[in-house]
Design a protein around this motif. Structure first.
Motif, PDB file in Angstrom:
ATOM      1  N   ALA A 182     -46.339 -38.055  26.292  1.00  0.00           N
ATOM      2  CA  ALA A 182     -46.695 -38.815  25.095  1.00  0.00           C
ATOM      3  C   ALA A 182     -45.733 -39.960  24.869  1.00  0.00           C
ATOM      4  O   ALA A 182     -46.121 -41.026  24.364  1.00  0.00           O
ATOM      5  N   SER A 183     -44.500 -39.776  25.246  1.00  0.00           N
ATOM      6  CA  SER A 183     -43.523 -40.850  25.048  1.00  0.00           C
ATOM      7  C   SER A 183     -43.751 -42.017  26.011  1.00  0.00           C
ATOM      8  O   SER A 183     -43.330 -43.143  25.729  1.00  0.00           O
ATOM      9  N   GLU A 184     -44.409 -41.762  27.110  1.00  0.00           N
ATOM     10  CA  GLU A 184     -44.668 -42.825  28.085  1.00  0.00           C
ATOM     11  C   GLU A 184     -45.954 -43.591  27.795  1.00  0.00           C
ATOM     12  O   GLU A 184     -46.181 -44.664  28.353  1.00  0.00           O
ATOM     13  N   ALA A 185     -46.831 -43.026  26.951  1.00  0.00           N
ATOM     14  CA  ALA A 185     -48.149 -43.603  26.732  1.00  0.00           C
ATOM     15  C   ALA A 185     -48.055 -44.941  26.024  1.00  0.00           C
ATOM     16  O   ALA A 185     -47.240 -45.139  25.116  1.00  0.00           O
ATOM     17  N   VAL A 186     -48.937 -45.868  26.437  1.00  0.00           N
ATOM     18  CA  VAL A 186     -49.029 -47.198  25.827  1.00  0.00           C
ATOM     19  C   VAL A 186     -50.495 -47.474  25.532  1.00  0.00           C
ATOM     20  O   VAL A 186     -51.374 -46.711  25.879  1.00  0.00           O
ATOM     21  N   ALA A 187     -50.760 -48.615  24.877  1.00  0.00           N
ATOM     22  CA  ALA A 187     -52.132 -48.994  24.554  1.00  0.00           C
ATOM     23  C   ALA A 187     -52.949 -49.129  25.829  1.00  0.00           C
ATOM     24  O   ALA A 187     -52.482 -49.686  26.825  1.00  0.00           O
TER      25      ALA A 187
ATOM     26  N   TYR B 115     -56.262 -44.634  23.837  1.00  0.00           N
ATOM     27  CA  TYR B 115     -55.060 -44.644  22.996  1.00  0.00           C
ATOM     28  C   TYR B 115     -54.753 -46.071  22.556  1.00  0.00           C
ATOM     29  O   TYR B 115     -54.834 -47.021  23.342  1.00  0.00           O
ATOM     30  N   ASP B 116     -54.400 -46.236  21.256  1.00  0.00           N
ATOM     31  CA  ASP B 116     -54.137 -47.581  20.739  1.00  0.00           C
ATOM     32  C   ASP B 116     -52.663 -47.952  20.788  1.00  0.00           C
ATOM     33  O   ASP B 116     -52.264 -49.055  20.375  1.00  0.00           O
ATOM     34  N   GLY B 117     -51.790 -47.059  21.275  1.00  0.00           N
ATOM     35  CA  GLY B 117     -50.357 -47.361  21.404  1.00  0.00           C
ATOM     36  C   GLY B 117     -49.580 -47.202  20.128  1.00  0.00           C
ATOM     37  O   GLY B 117     -48.360 -47.377  20.123  1.00  0.00           O
ATOM     38  N   ALA B 118     -50.244 -46.894  18.980  1.00  0.00           N
ATOM     39  CA  ALA B 118     -49.534 -46.786  17.695  1.00  0.00           C
ATOM     40  C   ALA B 118     -49.851 -45.466  16.981  1.00  0.00           C
ATOM     41  O   ALA B 118     -49.773 -45.388  15.745  1.00  0.00           O
ATOM     42  N   GLY B 119     -50.206 -44.463  17.741  1.00  0.00           N
ATOM     43  CA  GLY B 119     -50.503 -43.153  17.139  1.00  0.00           C
ATOM     44  C   GLY B 119     -51.946 -42.965  16.758  1.00  0.00           C
ATOM     45  O   GLY B 119     -52.308 -41.960  16.136  1.00  0.00           O
ATOM     46  N   GLY B 120     -52.824 -43.924  17.126  1.00  0.00           N
ATOM     47  CA  GLY B 120     -54.250 -43.805  16.819  1.00  0.00           C
ATOM     48  C   GLY B 120     -55.092 -43.852  18.076  1.00  0.00           C
ATOM     49  O   GLY B 120     -54.573 -43.812  19.203  1.00  0.00           O
TER      50      GLY B 120
END
Length: 307
Positions: free
Chosen positions: A256-261, A275-280
């Protein structure tokens, strides 16, 4: 002239006797009235005489009824009356006790007025009834009206539920068709830049609130969750299969820490999103809803990056 006394001379009244003197005349027991008594006294006076016929004409004879002696009550009846009363009371007490004792032993109350047994609440709750399996359910009809049977009630409920389900399906289908028609008339901009996380999100945002959820993978029809992801990535030249699990298998799992938009979110239960890169995330959620942008992530998804 010497006085003569009739053959049936009346005796002189004794001063100690009552005013009404009994006499026997004609074989009957009679009583003399005061007037007749005075005349009878004058007949015996030496200075007054009268013949027998004259005596019969002037002496008033009043019949009287011989008084009957009062009947004495039986002494045996007087003595037996208290014992009879006591016997009746003893019999009544015995009957009451014979009803009360079995009722108390059975756990029921007794009506003080009638002596009848009143079942207690616990006894009434424990009573059970059984109906033979051969008993027939006879319909009740009276005055042209009948009672509704349980089968008719169940059939009516099932019919109402089926009608409601059909109406809901028709409404959903109509809404989906209307939305699909509206989305089919729209034009969507192609990606203006090469593939990047921001470009993927900008292209995916065109369908939010426009394309309904369905089994399709085209905005002119509908989007399933995997159809939505497939269509967005196809605009950037990435070919993904249908099916959330197959799309997740096409990428690489990351933390999860590596995930980006632009990365994917996969739920093994069978759902996938962008994934939107900001928790959404962007996804096509469920029947009756449209593509949406959620500001938070639910559950514990697996983060996937498409190479």
């Amino acid at each position: 002239m010497t006085s003569t006394t009739p053959a049936r001379a009346l005796e002189r009244r004794d001063p100690n006797t009552p005013a009404v003197t009994p006499a026997r005349t004609g074989g009957r027991h009679v009583a003399l009235s005061p007037r007749a008594a005075r005349r009878a006294a004058r007949l015996e006076d030496a200075s007054w005489t009268a013949s027998a016929e004259e005596e019969r004409r002037h002496v008033d004879l009043v019949p009287t009824k011989r008084p009957s002696a009062p009947r004495a009550k039986s002494s045996f009846a007087k003595r037996a009356k208290p014992f009879a009363t006591f016997g009746v009371m003893t019999l009544a007490t015995g009957l009451f006790v014979s009803v009360s004792l079995p009722a108390a032993a059975a756990g029921v109350d007794v009506d003080a007025a009638t002596g009848g047994a009143i079942p207690s609440a616990a006894t009434m709750q424990s009573v059970s009834y059984s109906v033979p399996s051969t008993a027939a359910d006879v319909p009740f009809v009276r005055d042209g009206y009948g009672a509704t049977s349980q089968e008719e009630v169940d059939a009516a409920s099932a019919a109402a539920a089926a009608a409601a389900a059909a109406e809901a399906a028709a409404s959903a289908s109509a809404a989906s068709s209307s939305s699909a028609s509206a989305s089919a008339g729209r034009t969507y901009a192609a990606p203006a830049v090469a593939r990047s996380g921001e470009a993927i999100l900008a292209y995916a945002a065109q369908f939010v609130g426009v394309v309904p959820y369905g089994n399709g993978n085209d905005p002119s029809d509908s989007f399933a969750c995997d159809g939505y992801v497939q269509y967005v990535f196809a605009a950037f030249g990435v070919s993904l299969p249908r099916g959330a699990g197959a799309q997740a298998a096409s990428g690489v799992q990351i933390s999860a820490s590596e995930a980006v938009a632009g990365d994917l979110l996969y739920w093994p239960e069978g759902h996938i999103a962008i994934y939107d890169g900001a928790g959404g995330m962007y996804d096509s959620p469920d029947w009756g809803r449209y593509v949406q942008h959620r500001l938070s992530i639910w559950g514990d998804p697996v983060y996937i990056r498409i190479p």
